[in-house]
Motif scaffolding. Structure first.
Motif, PDB file in Angstrom:
ATOM      1  N   UNK A   5      13.657 -10.775   1.647  1.00  0.00           N
ATOM      2  CA  UNK A   5      13.210 -11.080   3.006  1.00  0.00           C
ATOM      3  C   UNK A   5      11.688 -11.205   2.998  1.00  0.00           C
ATOM      4  N   UNK A   6      11.179 -12.428   3.053  1.00  0.00           N
ATOM      5  CA  UNK A   6       9.740 -12.630   2.907  1.00  0.00           C
ATOM      6  C   UNK A   6       8.943 -11.954   4.019  1.00  0.00           C
ATOM      7  N   UNK A   7       9.482 -11.897   5.236  1.00  0.00           N
ATOM      8  CA  UNK A   7       8.774 -11.233   6.329  1.00  0.00           C
ATOM      9  C   UNK A   7       8.668  -9.735   6.050  1.00  0.00           C
ATOM     10  N   UNK A   8       9.736  -9.172   5.498  1.00  0.00           N
ATOM     11  CA  UNK A   8       9.736  -7.757   5.145  1.00  0.00           C
ATOM     12  C   UNK A   8       8.749  -7.486   4.016  1.00  0.00           C
ATOM     13  N   UNK A   9       8.666  -8.411   3.077  1.00  0.00           N
ATOM     14  CA  UNK A   9       7.717  -8.293   1.968  1.00  0.00           C
ATOM     15  C   UNK A   9       6.289  -8.328   2.488  1.00  0.00           C
ATOM     16  N   UNK A  10       5.970  -9.302   3.330  1.00  0.00           N
ATOM     17  CA  UNK A  10       4.614  -9.434   3.858  1.00  0.00           C
ATOM     18  C   UNK A  10       4.230  -8.223   4.722  1.00  0.00           C
ATOM     19  N   UNK A  11       5.177  -7.720   5.494  1.00  0.00           N
ATOM     20  CA  UNK A  11       4.921  -6.564   6.355  1.00  0.00           C
ATOM     21  C   UNK A  11       4.577  -5.335   5.506  1.00  0.00           C
ATOM     22  N   UNK A  12       5.384  -5.071   4.482  1.00  0.00           N
ATOM     23  CA  UNK A  12       5.149  -3.898   3.644  1.00  0.00           C
ATOM     24  C   UNK A  12       3.928  -4.068   2.743  1.00  0.00           C
ATOM     25  N   UNK A  13       3.611  -5.310   2.399  1.00  0.00           N
ATOM     26  CA  UNK A  13       2.399  -5.567   1.620  1.00  0.00           C
ATOM     27  C   UNK A  13       1.170  -5.166   2.435  1.00  0.00           C
ATOM     28  N   UNK A  14       1.186  -5.482   3.722  1.00  0.00           N
ATOM     29  CA  UNK A  14       0.078  -5.092   4.599  1.00  0.00           C
ATOM     30  C   UNK A  14      -0.015  -3.569   4.717  1.00  0.00           C
ATOM     31  N   UNK A  15       1.142  -2.907   4.782  1.00  0.00           N
ATOM     32  CA  UNK A  15       1.162  -1.447   4.869  1.00  0.00           C
ATOM     33  C   UNK A  15       0.556  -0.818   3.609  1.00  0.00           C
ATOM     34  N   UNK A  16       0.914  -1.383   2.452  1.00  0.00           N
ATOM     35  CA  UNK A  16       0.386  -0.873   1.183  1.00  0.00           C
ATOM     36  C   UNK A  16      -1.134  -0.996   1.157  1.00  0.00           C
ATOM     37  N   UNK A  17      -1.640  -2.142   1.576  1.00  0.00           N
ATOM     38  CA  UNK A  17      -3.097  -2.361   1.577  1.00  0.00           C
ATOM     39  C   UNK A  17      -3.811  -1.373   2.498  1.00  0.00           C
ATOM     40  N   UNK A  18      -3.163  -1.046   3.639  1.00  0.00           N
ATOM     41  CA  UNK A  18      -3.773  -0.133   4.602  1.00  0.00           C
ATOM     42  C   UNK A  18      -3.674   1.321   4.144  1.00  0.00           C
ATOM     43  N   UNK A  19      -2.518   1.694   3.576  1.00  0.00           N
ATOM     44  CA  UNK A  19      -2.244   3.094   3.277  1.00  0.00           C
ATOM     45  C   UNK A  19      -2.624   3.507   1.849  1.00  0.00           C
ATOM     46  N   UNK A  20      -2.614   2.562   0.922  1.00  0.00           N
ATOM     47  CA  UNK A  20      -2.898   2.900  -0.480  1.00  0.00           C
ATOM     48  C   UNK A  20      -4.167   2.207  -0.980  1.00  0.00           C
ATOM     49  N   UNK A  21      -4.291   0.939  -0.683  1.00  0.00           N
ATOM     50  CA  UNK A  21      -5.455   0.172  -1.125  1.00  0.00           C
ATOM     51  C   UNK A  21      -5.052  -1.189  -1.644  1.00  0.00           C
ATOM     52  N   UNK A  22      -6.047  -1.986  -1.981  1.00  0.00           N
ATOM     53  CA  UNK A  22      -5.796  -3.329  -2.512  1.00  0.00           C
ATOM     54  C   UNK A  22      -5.089  -3.206  -3.857  1.00  0.00           C
TER      55      UNK A  22
ATOM     56  N   UNK B  57       7.369 -14.481  -2.858  1.00  0.00           N
ATOM     57  CA  UNK B  57       6.896 -13.724  -1.691  1.00  0.00           C
ATOM     58  C   UNK B  57       5.932 -12.604  -2.129  1.00  0.00           C
ATOM     59  N   UNK B  58       6.267 -11.891  -3.196  1.00  0.00           N
ATOM     60  CA  UNK B  58       5.396 -10.788  -3.620  1.00  0.00           C
ATOM     61  C   UNK B  58       4.049 -11.301  -4.137  1.00  0.00           C
ATOM     62  N   UNK B  59       4.084 -12.370  -4.921  1.00  0.00           N
ATOM     63  CA  UNK B  59       2.831 -12.917  -5.457  1.00  0.00           C
ATOM     64  C   UNK B  59       1.976 -13.488  -4.331  1.00  0.00           C
ATOM     65  N   UNK B  60       2.614 -14.177  -3.380  1.00  0.00           N
ATOM     66  CA  UNK B  60       1.851 -14.704  -2.235  1.00  0.00           C
ATOM     67  C   UNK B  60       1.220 -13.577  -1.423  1.00  0.00           C
ATOM     68  N   UNK B  61       1.882 -12.420  -1.410  1.00  0.00           N
ATOM     69  CA  UNK B  61       1.386 -11.303  -0.621  1.00  0.00           C
ATOM     70  C   UNK B  61       0.156 -10.649  -1.249  1.00  0.00           C
ATOM     71  N   UNK B  62       0.096 -10.610  -2.583  1.00  0.00           N
ATOM     72  CA  UNK B  62      -0.965  -9.843  -3.248  1.00  0.00           C
ATOM     73  C   UNK B  62      -1.993 -10.683  -4.013  1.00  0.00           C
ATOM     74  N   UNK B  63      -1.660 -11.908  -4.380  1.00  0.00           N
ATOM     75  CA  UNK B  63      -2.583 -12.730  -5.159  1.00  0.00           C
ATOM     76  C   UNK B  63      -3.892 -13.039  -4.435  1.00  0.00           C
TER      77      UNK B  63
END
Length: 305
Positions: free
Chosen positions: A131-148, A185-191
């Motif tokens: 689920x790309x929306x779920x991936x993008x949502x959690x990617x944003x959470x990771x950046x906020x809560x853990x870091x880049x 989806x994961x690469x688009x979220x973090x690259x």
């Protein structure tokens, strides 16, 4: 007068033909020079990279430069599976900030508990990577809560294990969604963050079945073949645009004894999650580009062509 005009016209045509021949010779010569230069460059690059590969292959691991994983934010998909558990353990012991992504929350919590018993902090996110929306949502959470994110390991995968006509349609779609589409989806979220920083590492866990079609693996082999194409193309794009700081590693192991291939009877003993995870960590530390398990497979598989 008519004869004189015809004679002048004939002379003009001959001059034009001579000029055309000269232009053709010039053009052909330039083309031949350009082709010769391109071939010379190609042969030099082939020689250089072949020599580099040979030297690195023969160089013992302890003699090669290895980067530190301390403090690196590592997102690991399929973190609750067999290889995922071992990878999480080795990453945590290397003092990386381990971020587990898996759809199986219960199994992921067990991995977290085991690691916390050793004194390691682990971040867990229940993510459906299809689920790309779920991936993008959690990617944003990771950046906020853990870091880049510094390192992305695309390890999530499933297999049906039936002959072609016995594979349910929904399983074919699911296998493609998990094994290859999720990588997009994961690469688009973090690259993008890696590009802004000018450094990062993307690891794709593929399979030897992606290089050599295997019995009862028409869905799995196809998706793993696709991961190789995706990974190599992205690697080429990044290098072409000068993003030398982004490392890419693709790992193609033989069958792994994780339960995914239960009932499978391969010609050679299956690999264990421990040895596969150990090899992946080594590849990340050494910025290896292309890994097969066993190593000799990369020299033998081209013979199929």
């Amino acid at each position: 007068m008519v004869l004189l005009f015809i004679r002048h016209l004939d002379i003009a045509i001959k001059k034009h033909e001579i000029m055309s021949v000269i232009e053709w010779i010039k053009r052909t010569t330039l083309i031949a020079i350009a082709i010769s230069l391109e071939v010379a460059v190609m042969l030099w690059l082939m020689f250089y990279f072949f020599t580099e590969t040979l030297i690195l292959t023969l160089t013992p691991t302890f003699m090669r430069t290895q980067k530190s994983l301390r403090g690196k934010v590592v997102v690991l998909t399929g973190g609750a599976g067999g290889v995922g558990q071992e990878l999480a353990l080795r990453l945590a012991r290397a003092n990386a900030k381990v971020v587990l992504w898996d759809i199986n929350e219960e199994a992921m919590v067990k991995v977290k508990d085991n690691l916390e018993k050793e004194g390691h902090q682990v971040y867990c996110y229940t993510v459906d990577v299809t689920d790309r929306k779920n991936v993008y949502k959690n990617a944003d959470l990771v950046k906020q809560e853990v870091g880049v994110v510094d390192i992305l390991i695309n390890n999530a995968g499933i297999v049906c294990g039936n002959t072609f006509l016995d594979i349910p349609d929904y399983m074919i779609e699911k296998t493609f969604q998990v094994n290859i589409l999720s990588n997009y989806w994961t690469v688009k979220a973090f690259l993008p963050d890696m590009l802004r920083k000018g450094k990062g590492h993307i690891v794709t866990v593929s399979s030897l079945t992606g290089m050599l079609g295997t019995y009862k693996c028409t869905d799995y082999s196809a998706t793993k073949h696709a991961t190789i194409g995706f990974h190599e193309s992205l690697h080429t794009e990044l290098k072409t645009h000068g993003h030398r700081g982004i490392s890419m590693t693709i790992v193609c192991p033989y069958f792994i004894n994780t339960g995914m291939f239960a009932g499978c009877k391969p010609n050679m003993p299956m690999l264990t999650p421990r040895e596969v995870s150990k090899r992946i960590i080594t590849a990340i530390k050494q910025n290896e580009v292309y890994v097969t398990m066993p190593t000799w497979a990369r020299f033998v598989l081209p013979l199929k062509q």
